[in-house]
Every structure is written in C-alpha cells, then in structure tokens.
Scaffold this motif. Structure first.
Motif, mmCIF file in Angstrom:
data_model
loop_
_atom_site.group_PDB
_atom_site.id
_atom_site.type_symbol
_atom_site.label_atom_id
_atom_site.label_comp_id
_atom_site.label_asym_id
_atom_site.label_seq_id
_atom_site.Cartn_x
_atom_site.Cartn_y
_atom_site.Cartn_z
ATOM 1 N N ARG A 55 0.822 -1.219 0.000
ATOM 2 C CA ARG A 55 0.000 0.000 0.000
ATOM 3 C C ARG A 55 0.853 1.265 0.000
ATOM 4 O O ARG A 55 0.554 2.240 -0.688
ATOM 5 C CB ARG A 55 -0.911 -0.030 1.233
ATOM 6 C CG ARG A 55 -1.665 1.226 1.519
ATOM 7 C CD ARG A 55 -2.979 1.208 0.844
ATOM 8 N NE ARG A 55 -3.753 2.370 1.232
ATOM 9 C CZ ARG A 55 -5.021 2.480 1.033
ATOM 10 N NH1 ARG A 55 -5.676 1.496 0.470
ATOM 11 N NH2 ARG A 55 -5.661 3.544 1.384
ATOM 12 N N TYR A 56 1.932 1.269 0.799
ATOM 13 C CA TYR A 56 2.757 2.468 0.959
ATOM 14 C C TYR A 56 4.051 2.427 0.152
ATOM 15 O O TYR A 56 4.848 3.364 0.215
ATOM 16 C CB TYR A 56 3.029 2.730 2.440
ATOM 17 C CG TYR A 56 1.767 3.190 3.149
ATOM 18 C CD1 TYR A 56 1.385 4.528 3.132
ATOM 19 C CD2 TYR A 56 0.925 2.281 3.778
ATOM 20 C CE1 TYR A 56 0.217 4.954 3.741
ATOM 21 C CE2 TYR A 56 -0.247 2.694 4.385
ATOM 22 C CZ TYR A 56 -0.591 4.028 4.364
ATOM 23 O OH TYR A 56 -1.766 4.446 4.957
ATOM 24 N N GLY A 57 4.270 1.358 -0.586
ATOM 25 C CA GLY A 57 5.425 1.282 -1.472
ATOM 26 C C GLY A 57 6.767 1.233 -0.760
ATOM 27 O O GLY A 57 7.742 1.822 -1.220
ATOM 28 N N VAL A 58 6.818 0.535 0.367
ATOM 29 C CA VAL A 58 8.065 0.415 1.118
ATOM 30 C C VAL A 58 8.455 -1.057 1.238
ATOM 31 O O VAL A 58 7.620 -1.953 1.076
ATOM 32 C CB VAL A 58 7.956 1.049 2.526
ATOM 33 C CG1 VAL A 58 7.660 2.536 2.425
ATOM 34 C CG2 VAL A 58 6.918 0.357 3.382
ATOM 35 N N SER A 59 9.701 -1.310 1.536
ATOM 36 C CA SER A 59 10.178 -2.680 1.707
ATOM 37 C C SER A 59 9.824 -3.192 3.102
ATOM 38 O O SER A 59 9.558 -2.404 4.024
ATOM 39 C CB SER A 59 11.692 -2.739 1.519
ATOM 40 O OG SER A 59 12.342 -2.048 2.583
ATOM 41 N N ARG A 60 9.839 -4.507 3.254
ATOM 42 C CA ARG A 60 9.586 -5.107 4.564
ATOM 43 C C ARG A 60 10.643 -4.659 5.578
ATOM 44 O O ARG A 60 10.315 -4.386 6.729
ATOM 45 C CB ARG A 60 9.575 -6.634 4.469
ATOM 46 C CG ARG A 60 8.377 -7.184 3.728
ATOM 47 C CD ARG A 60 8.453 -8.699 3.600
ATOM 48 N NE ARG A 60 8.324 -9.368 4.875
ATOM 49 C CZ ARG A 60 7.163 -9.675 5.452
ATOM 50 N NH1 ARG A 60 6.045 -9.379 4.840
ATOM 51 N NH2 ARG A 60 7.139 -10.290 6.614
ATOM 52 N N SER A 61 11.898 -4.580 5.121
ATOM 53 C CA SER A 61 12.951 -4.187 6.060
ATOM 54 C C SER A 61 12.748 -2.749 6.534
ATOM 55 O O SER A 61 12.952 -2.453 7.712
ATOM 56 C CB SER A 61 14.336 -4.383 5.456
ATOM 57 O OG SER A 61 14.495 -3.609 4.294
#
Length: 70
Positions: free
Chosen positions: A15-21
């Motif tokens: 949804r927010y376009g970020v990586s899991r890390s």
C-alpha cells in the motif's frame, strides 16, 4: 482496500510502497506502531497508525525554497 481496519506487514508495504525491512526498521525505531495479538504469529498495523505514520513523515522542501505554483 479502503475498508480494511488493519494491514498485514505485506499489505502495508504494498500500500505504501516500502520494503519489509524499512517497515520493520520504522517499527523498531518507534515511528510505526504494530500489533501482535496473543497466541498469534501475525503482525498487523492498524489503518489509523499507518495513516499517522505517513502524515508524520517530513515534508520535502524544494531546493530553491519556493513552493511550486499551482
């Protein structure tokens, strides 16, 4: 997805376009609140907490110090 009350880590990242890390780094740093119910392996982020995280992010200012005209 607008009617969900909570996101899994994967859903939040999508949804927010970020990586899991990055998501876990933000949780560890205290910028993003996550929940892990008792006797459950899943971690989730409430919709309100995800929105607060996005809204609290620093606003990027243009290098010349002037806002763009509409």
């Amino acid at each position: 997805m607008d009617d969900v009350e909570a996101f899994s880590i994967s859903e939040f990242c999508r949804r927010y376009g970020v990586s899991r890390s990055l998501a876990y780094d933000q949780i560890k740093a205290g910028y993003l609140k996550a929940h892990k119910p008792r006797d459950c392996d899943r971690t989730f982020i409430l919709r309100a907490d995800a929105q607060r995280w996005a809204e609290d992010a620093p606003v990027i200012q243009p290098k010349n110090g002037k806002a763009a005209e509409p």
